[in-house]
Design a protein around this motif. Structure first.
Motif, PDB file in Angstrom:
ATOM      1  N   LYS A 234      36.844  25.808   4.306  1.00 21.39           N
ATOM      2  CA  LYS A 234      37.609  26.290   3.335  1.00 21.39           C
ATOM      3  C   LYS A 234      39.277  25.746   2.880  1.00 21.39           C
ATOM      4  N   ASN A 235      39.630  26.366   1.776  1.00 24.04           N
ATOM      5  CA  ASN A 235      40.797  25.690   1.214  1.00 24.04           C
ATOM      6  C   ASN A 235      42.057  26.534   2.166  1.00 24.04           C
ATOM      7  N   ASN A 236      42.169  26.051   3.657  1.00 24.18           N
ATOM      8  CA  ASN A 236      43.015  26.435   4.264  1.00 24.18           C
ATOM      9  C   ASN A 236      43.917  25.270   4.582  1.00 24.18           C
ATOM     10  N   VAL A 237      45.297  25.287   4.026  1.00 28.84           N
ATOM     11  CA  VAL A 237      46.101  24.004   4.576  1.00 28.84           C
ATOM     12  C   VAL A 237      47.617  24.345   5.056  1.00 28.84           C
ATOM     13  N   GLU A 238      48.088  23.288   5.815  1.00 30.32           N
ATOM     14  CA  GLU A 238      49.464  23.682   5.937  1.00 30.32           C
ATOM     15  C   GLU A 238      50.152  22.091   5.646  1.00 30.32           C
ATOM     16  N   SER A 239      51.697  22.257   5.559  1.00 31.36           N
ATOM     17  CA  SER A 239      52.192  21.091   5.555  1.00 31.36           C
ATOM     18  C   SER A 239      53.740  21.472   5.666  1.00 31.36           C
ATOM     19  N   GLU A 240      54.411  20.417   6.089  1.00 33.81           N
ATOM     20  CA  GLU A 240      55.946  20.127   6.138  1.00 33.81           C
ATOM     21  C   GLU A 240      56.530  21.293   6.800  1.00 33.81           C
ATOM     22  N   ASN A 241      55.718  22.070   7.676  1.00 36.15           N
ATOM     23  CA  ASN A 241      56.546  23.045   8.616  1.00 36.15           C
ATOM     24  C   ASN A 241      57.097  22.477   9.877  1.00 36.15           C
ATOM     25  N   THR A 242      57.952  23.384  10.350  1.00 34.14           N
ATOM     26  CA  THR A 242      58.949  23.126  11.376  1.00 34.14           C
ATOM     27  C   THR A 242      58.526  23.917  12.601  1.00 34.14           C
ATOM     28  N   VAL A 243      57.792  23.802  13.682  1.00 32.35           N
ATOM     29  CA  VAL A 243      57.319  24.440  14.474  1.00 32.35           C
ATOM     30  C   VAL A 243      58.122  24.341  15.948  1.00 32.35           C
ATOM     31  N   THR A 244      59.134  25.200  16.250  1.00 33.20           N
ATOM     32  CA  THR A 244      59.746  25.204  17.557  1.00 33.20           C
ATOM     33  C   THR A 244      59.568  25.968  18.390  1.00 33.20           C
ATOM     34  N   ASN A 245      59.062  25.945  19.785  1.00 30.94           N
ATOM     35  CA  ASN A 245      58.940  27.037  20.727  1.00 30.94           C
ATOM     36  C   ASN A 245      58.009  28.219  20.075  1.00 30.94           C
ATOM     37  N   SER A 246      57.077  27.975  19.305  1.00 34.73           N
ATOM     38  CA  SER A 246      56.196  28.808  18.885  1.00 34.73           C
ATOM     39  C   SER A 246      54.598  28.516  18.738  1.00 34.73           C
ATOM     40  N   GLY A 247      54.311  27.746  19.660  1.00 39.35           N
ATOM     41  CA  GLY A 247      52.803  27.385  19.842  1.00 39.35           C
ATOM     42  C   GLY A 247      52.555  26.448  18.659  1.00 39.35           C
ATOM     43  N   GLN A 248      51.423  26.521  18.162  1.00 41.58           N
ATOM     44  CA  GLN A 248      51.022  25.235  17.215  1.00 41.58           C
ATOM     45  C   GLN A 248      50.262  25.895  16.227  1.00 41.58           C
ATOM     46  N   ILE A 249      49.884  25.076  15.199  1.00 40.05           N
ATOM     47  CA  ILE A 249      49.261  25.393  14.020  1.00 40.05           C
ATOM     48  C   ILE A 249      47.837  24.558  14.146  1.00 40.05           C
ATOM     49  N   LYS A 250      46.673  25.396  14.250  1.00 38.58           N
ATOM     50  CA  LYS A 250      45.482  24.838  14.837  1.00 38.58           C
ATOM     51  C   LYS A 250      44.561  24.772  13.382  1.00 38.58           C
ATOM     52  N   THR A 251      43.578  23.724  13.228  1.00 41.84           N
ATOM     53  CA  THR A 251      42.323  23.930  12.400  1.00 41.84           C
ATOM     54  C   THR A 251      41.291  24.006  13.049  1.00 41.84           C
ATOM     55  N   GLU A 252      40.572  24.919  12.653  1.00 41.59           N
ATOM     56  CA  GLU A 252      38.786  24.902  12.964  1.00 41.59           C
ATOM     57  C   GLU A 252      38.244  24.935  11.823  1.00 41.59           C
ATOM     58  N   GLU A 253      37.255  23.855  11.968  1.00 47.05           N
ATOM     59  CA  GLU A 253      36.428  23.473  10.711  1.00 47.05           C
ATOM     60  C   GLU A 253      35.766  24.619  10.257  1.00 47.05           C
ATOM     61  N   ASN A 254      34.883  25.206  11.265  1.00 49.32           N
ATOM     62  CA  ASN A 254      33.970  26.470  10.855  1.00 49.32           C
ATOM     63  C   ASN A 254      34.424  27.571  11.540  1.00 49.32           C
ATOM     64  N   LEU A 255      34.331  28.697  10.814  1.00 46.43           N
ATOM     65  CA  LEU A 255      34.742  29.945  11.454  1.00 46.43           C
ATOM     66  C   LEU A 255      33.248  30.505  11.694  1.00 46.43           C
ATOM     67  N   VAL A 256      33.088  31.133  12.836  1.00 49.36           N
ATOM     68  CA  VAL A 256      31.886  31.911  13.019  1.00 49.36           C
ATOM     69  C   VAL A 256      32.130  33.407  12.500  1.00 49.36           C
ATOM     70  N   MET A 257      31.191  33.804  11.242  1.00 46.84           N
ATOM     71  CA  MET A 257      31.289  34.925  10.772  1.00 46.84           C
ATOM     72  C   MET A 257      30.103  35.931  10.602  1.00 46.84           C
ATOM     73  N   THR A 258      30.354  36.989  10.444  1.00 48.63           N
ATOM     74  CA  THR A 258      29.122  37.854  10.329  1.00 48.63           C
ATOM     75  C   THR A 258      28.650  37.638   8.711  1.00 48.63           C
ATOM     76  N   LEU A 259      27.225  37.578   9.024  1.00 45.16           N
ATOM     77  CA  LEU A 259      26.571  37.142   7.749  1.00 45.16           C
ATOM     78  C   LEU A 259      26.398  38.450   6.896  1.00 45.16           C
ATOM     79  N   MET A 260      26.548  38.289   5.522  1.00 45.98           N
ATOM     80  CA  MET A 260      26.479  39.502   4.898  1.00 45.98           C
ATOM     81  C   MET A 260      25.239  39.717   4.242  1.00 45.98           C
ATOM     82  N   TYR A 261      24.079  38.833   4.642  1.00 41.29           N
ATOM     83  CA  TYR A 261      22.646  39.034   3.997  1.00 41.29           C
ATOM     84  C   TYR A 261      21.810  39.033   4.962  1.00 41.29           C
TER      85      TYR A 261
END
Lengths: 768, 768
Positions: free
Chosen positions: A741-768
């Motif tokens: 989906k439209n999830n993005v990040e840019s120009e962040n400074t991350v110090t001693n705070s873990g990481q920013i990760k991207t997972e392509e596909n999220l396993v979700m409950t199907l509504m149908y």
């Protein structure tokens, strides 16, 4: 009080005309009188509801009128009969008419406010509701779905009504097709003004739904014509057509964040409608096409910036051999004689293709079936600013015939033109804020598709028989439309036009003044705090639009009980807090919605402020919703919890706010739920929520967060994390982004705070 | 030879009538003349095809007639123009008529014999094919599917034709709905005689198919009326309606092993049809209902013994949210005013429920959605022999309203009556072999469902407006129907009635006489062998119905080459072998079909005989098919292979014979493929094949069988292994039965031969 007035003059007149039937006019003023009058009513009778307010008033209007002599139920004065509290209207029988009622300050105790039936077997035919208003007649809880107008039976009409403000789940108007008594219904929904329907935050917020997937094989033949849809922002579908042979004609869709969607069912005509945007908002959509045999002709798209699902013409990919409730392939569709003015990438094909998600979705969810036997012909595109991609193929448009389409593109080269013919065109004024190309291409040969001879008129109703030409408008002299003259739609007595009002500013110097003025103020007013400290021991109730501000040296200290908020955000309560230091006692909240009965939306904007020492900075409960929540130039510190928007866990695609914006803020020592924003349930057509976190700093936050994520935004479709600083936060992830989906990040400074990760596909409950 | 005759008289007549157009009548006798005539044809022209035989004749009939002046293409004498070889007829344009042609002795080189189009874009409208015959015009291979008549365009007609004998795959007639040019087509298929279509052995053997699942959302409005369907046994569906708004009216379904099925699509009317069985054959069916909004009214079911899928009224369970090509739920169906005479358990609900197979089938295959909002009302059932279960609920009929249905059940108590009203009724003769109850229940109140006023006539066309009553026939005096008077259907020149002919018996005393007489004999004749030995060195060709018999002391010794058969079973070759000892050389075959070009079915019955010393007793190749194969009172011994019917491995549900019967036979030392009968591909609606093995003995057999099963019948739906002796067969299993289907065994003696096992669910390839 009994006040039945028999008007003998009418009968005398009738006798004078040689007729012998006596029609009566009964004025009634309570439910017993009404029921008696209904029971006794004969064809031609007029029942008049005396002016006044009727509370908890459940009307069952049954009777047998005739075509010449309907039975009517009218307000004594249209607009002066108020139906309030737990009230509803049910109609069954033949040739019945209701007019002039105003539904407000209440909700229906039933599943509908107005139903064209009184029982499963007793439906209305040839009956209408006209010149009525339904305003904000919402259920107390947002998840408690209902309908405001539900059609059953045949040949019924909703006309000249004003209907606005639905916030709870469920389409505003629905046509029910279950049962042979309700098919081939030829209902008419005409000349209405559908006023603003706020963003609902998830699905089930259509303005009109014609049937459901379970009746998508049924012939409906419903007409929706000459209506104004104004800011109908409930969800991605303004009109969701789910049955066959419907006609959607000559409507104006004005600044409405959604589309007309042929969601299920087939052979729908979308003819001569106006889709008007502002050239900026990319939520305003056009027509999204699924299924077979639709004709999309003579429509005008003006400054529509919707993309993908919301593009002016969005032709979807189907699921091969689709399940009944999913996406059938597009076949045998005609898109002809439409005009597109300054609308970005107006033709999009293969919309919704999700072949890339084949690994995480079942096969029965994969939209890979491209349109077949579809014609896109005789259309005109005009772009003041050239558009390199007027045609976007999310998947190949190899089953589409493109012929006799022309474009003015201000010299910009077109990729992937599919034979678009370039022309130098100019705009002609055709009315208020509306100018379109109407000439300059009469040399282009018109494509003559099968049965095109049935397209006899243009957008304006001019004949195409002589000097026909492509595009929505045949060049026919001067035109002066005033589409947004609201007097042309809705009732003859109600207007939603409100005069501009200058806000009153109340300056308050102490707590009691603050409490008093907050109560006394009108919506839109401003309360200015003098310098100093305001000690508050009970929640301030916000139930209107209000601004509370200071010059910078005002402090509100909230000493209220644990788990109560300094500001209690009630229905309609839209608070702007500016330049205020707000301090708690560590166990209470800065802001919170009600826990229940949030029958309308709230709002919150916090600017140039400091929030500290709370259990929660913001706590929004399960069924509460705000279109926008904004924190700007604000510090949030020393709180147990931050911004909590994760209690809407029905997993039906709903969420607690459409837009959460955090800009230039400073979070320090917020221990958990720093930002917690949740949407559950897989649904490809929900386009929200929206999380923007930018220019902000997070320090020493998230230490108690159980899932070790600083920013939680599970299922939120649009996420943008940009230019922030994350420092010394004891978490594993700053954020896990949803790559598909439209999830993005840019120009962040991350110090001693873990990481920013991207997972392509999220396993979700199907509504149908 | 050019033979264009302009008939001037016609033009003179026209002139005399004050008209000026000149219509010509051109007689043509070859393709060039025909094409010229077609090219030049003007409205009103008549092109005459001279009597004679036209081989490899591909007609493209295009033109623009008018309503008053169609262009016609006629046989000089109807029935004297034979279209043979690789021939076809394609039609496009308007108001074109073809009549009098006889398609025989050949097949089409195209996908259709007759197509109402000449290209994908050029279709026919307002055109018809009438008074023609298509007989046995089969492709050379059974798996090579085609259609004999394919409708495209609109308002076309197939009338008064005789069409029979299709054996290859594909419906006999299909209406194509792809493309807007072919919807709302109002085609008419009327007054035809659909003669015998033999059992096909698997799916794709419909007589008429209206659209396909892929166009099942399209309005078709096709009428099938006043046709005779005689022995249309191709598969379980005689008419497969897959689109919307079709009308199936006043047809006679006579001894046809199938049903009218509303397979896809909705709102089909099945009105006033006759379903006539013989009270014995349980393959004759009625109406099977799937989907929404069908009206089944005024039909008569007479001695229909079909069960389950083939029951007179079979209302299926649907798949929840079914995929497009599977089973939608039944909703809003009306079954009213029908009469059932001596038809077993005529009303069956939840047909096709397969909840028990949830473990082996995907969820999207589970038919668990019961009918909703369905009315079964105003019907009459008459049972000369009482039926304890006129209503069978395979799944609960809780969504069905039963009202005003009556029954005469000859005193037998009814289980599960759903309000059936018992009445003493008698039968009234209404024509040849047809008697029904028509009175005795006028006191029963008629149920008046929604829109029932549109049911204005009864089965016989009598008005229901006065003295209406329940059941198919309003009691209206004496009636004398002759439904099976074939002169009322089909052409005015062809009849399929053949006079009874006594067979000729040829007695032959030596091989050359045998060979000669086999060639000379006519179909149905008998060849009697004198006592003694007949040495045969080349295969005897069987290409007609023939009996070869002896008094018991005749022996045929086949000395032909390896892998050639003593009896070569050719198309149409139906051999009965009686009382013959047949010996091979160990490497050749007793019986075999052709390897290819089995353009029609064969047949085989072996009685009181001995088959020994062959490589194969019977070898049937991939695309060969026999309706029945029977071995009775016969010994098969010392063969490498036994009865081989497992080469149809297309896994599309096809198989090599409908009925394989082995009764009172003795198998000894048959090393492999003792009985090998195969059907592949999961398909819930294929009802075959049928294997009966009874009163037989198997000794020392199956030693080389690789899968260690003596009897192989994978995928065969009906298997009955009864009262046999299995002794000293070196296998692991005598048989593995398919428990979920109709596979049973009883009273078998198994000694040193492994076991008989039942597996409830067979894992098979899904065909969808």
């Amino acid at each position: 009080m009994k006040k039945i007035v028999s008007i003998v003059i009418l009968s005398l007149l009738l006798v004078a005309c040689g007729k012998t039937e006596i029609a009566s006019l009964n004025t009634v003023s309570n439910i017993e009188e009404l029921n008696t009058a209904i029971k006794d009513a004969k064809p031609g009778d007029n029942i008049v509801l005396a002016n006044g307010t009727y509370k908890d008033f459940e009307i069952k209007f049954t009777g047998e009128g005739t075509e010449d002599k309907p039975i009517t139920l009218k307000a004594e004065t249209a607009g002066k009969v108020f139906i309030e509290g737990e009230s509803s209207l049910e109609i069954s029988g033949d040739y019945l008419e209701v007019s002039g009622l105003f539904f407000r300050n209440g909700h229906s105790p039933k599943t509908n406010v107005i139903a064209f039936r009184t029982s499963a077997k007793d439906v209305a035919n040839y009956s209408k509701v006209t010149n009525c208003v339904i305003l904000d007649f919402n259920n107390l809880e947002r998840d408690q779905d209902n309908l405001w107008v539900q059609f059953y039976g045949k040949h019924n009409e909703l006309s000249n009504c004003y209907i606005a403000g639905k916030t709870n789940g469920g389409p505003t108007v629905r046509v029910d097709l279950k049962g042979n008594q309700s098919i081939r219904n030829f209902h008419k929904i005409v000349n209405n003004h559908f006023g603003p329907r706020p963003r609902k935050g998830g699905a089930r917020g259509e303005t009109i739904q014609l049937g459901s997937s379970f009746t998508s094989m049924s012939p409906s033949n419903t007409t929706i014509a000459n209506n104004l849809f104004e800011e109908c922002n409930g969800e991605v579908e303004i009109i969701s057509s789910k049955t066959n042979f419907n006609i959607i004609k000559n409507n104006v869709f004005y600044k409405s964040e959604g589309s007309v969607v042929t969601r299920h069912g087939n052979y729908v005509t979308v003819d001569g409608n106006y889709f008007i945007g502002d050239g900026v908002n990319d939520q305003y959509g056009g027509i999204r096409i699924i299924n077979t045999g639709h004709w999309v002709i003579n429509n005008l798209f003006y400054k529509i910036k919707g993309k993908n699902f919301r593009s002016p013409i969005a032709i979807m990919n189907g699921i091969p051999k689709s399940p009944l409730n999913r996406y059938n392939q597009v076949t045998d569709v005609v898109v002809a004689y439409n005009t597109f003015v300054d609308s970005d990438s107006p033709w999009q094909f293969g919309v919704g293709t999700n072949i890339a998600q084949a690994d995480v979705l079942p096969k029965s969810e994969i939209r890979s079936a491209r349109p077949l036997r579809t014609e896109v012909v005789n259309n005109v595109i005009y772009n003041s600013v050239g558009d390199a991609n007027p045609i976007i193929e999310h998947d190949k448009a190899d089953g589409v015939t493109f012929k006799s389409n022309i474009i003015y593109n201000n010299g910009v080269k077109i990729e992937n033109s599919h034979g678009l013919i370039s022309k130098e065109l100019t705009l002609t004024d055709i009315g208020t804020d509306l100018s379109v190309p109407t000439s300059g291409y009469d040399d282009v040969e018109i494509y003559n598709g099968f049965d095109f001879k049935t397209i006899t008129e243009d957008l304006l109703g001019n004949s195409r028989s002589k000097s026909n030409q492509i595009g929505a408008i045949v060049n026919s002299g001067s035109v002066n439309l005033d589409l947004l003259d609201k007097s042309k739609y809705g009732t003859d007595w109600y207007s939603n036009v409100v005069g501009a009002k200058d806000p009153t500013t109340y300056t308050v110097a102490n707590t009691s003044e603050l409490v008093a003025k907050l109560k006394a103020a009108e919506s839109g007013d401003i309360i200015a705090l003098t310098d100093g400290v305001f000690n508050i021991s009970e929640s301030l109730v916000v139930d209107k639009t209000i601004t509370i501000q200071s010059k910078g040296n005002s402090e509100i200290i909230f000493e209220g009980a644990a788990n109560t908020p300094a500001f209690s955000l009630n229905p309609y309560g839209k608070l702007t807090l500016k330049n205020i230091k707000l301090k708690g006692n560590g166990s209470n909240y800065a802001f919170a919605s009600l826990k229940e009965n949030m029958s309308n939306h709230f709002g919150l904007e916090v600017v140039d402020s400091e929030i500290s020492n709370f259990n929660y900075a913001l706590r929004v409960y399960k069924q509460a919703y705000s279109e926008e929540i904004t924190f700007k130039n604000t510090a949030i510190s020393n709180c147990e919890n931050g911004i909590e928007l994760s209690e809407e866990t029905n997993d039906r695609g709903d969420y607690n706010t459409e837009y959460l914006t955090i800009n230039n803020c400073n979070f320090d020592n917020v221990k958990q739920n720093v930002v917690d924003y949740y949407r559950g349930g897989y649904d490809e057509s929900t386009i929200g929520g929206n999380l923007l976190i930018t220019n902000s700093t997070f320090t020493n936050c998230g230490a108690k967060e159980k899932n070790k994520r600083l920013l939680n935004h599970n299922g939120i479709v649009n996420v943008n994390i940009n230019n922030n600083t994350f420092k010394n936060n004891n978490v594993k992830f700053v954020s896990i982004l949803w790559g598909a989906k439209n999830n993005v990040e840019s120009e962040n400074t991350v110090t001693n705070s873990g990481q920013i990760k991207t997972e392509e596909n999220l396993v979700m409950t199907l509504m149908y």
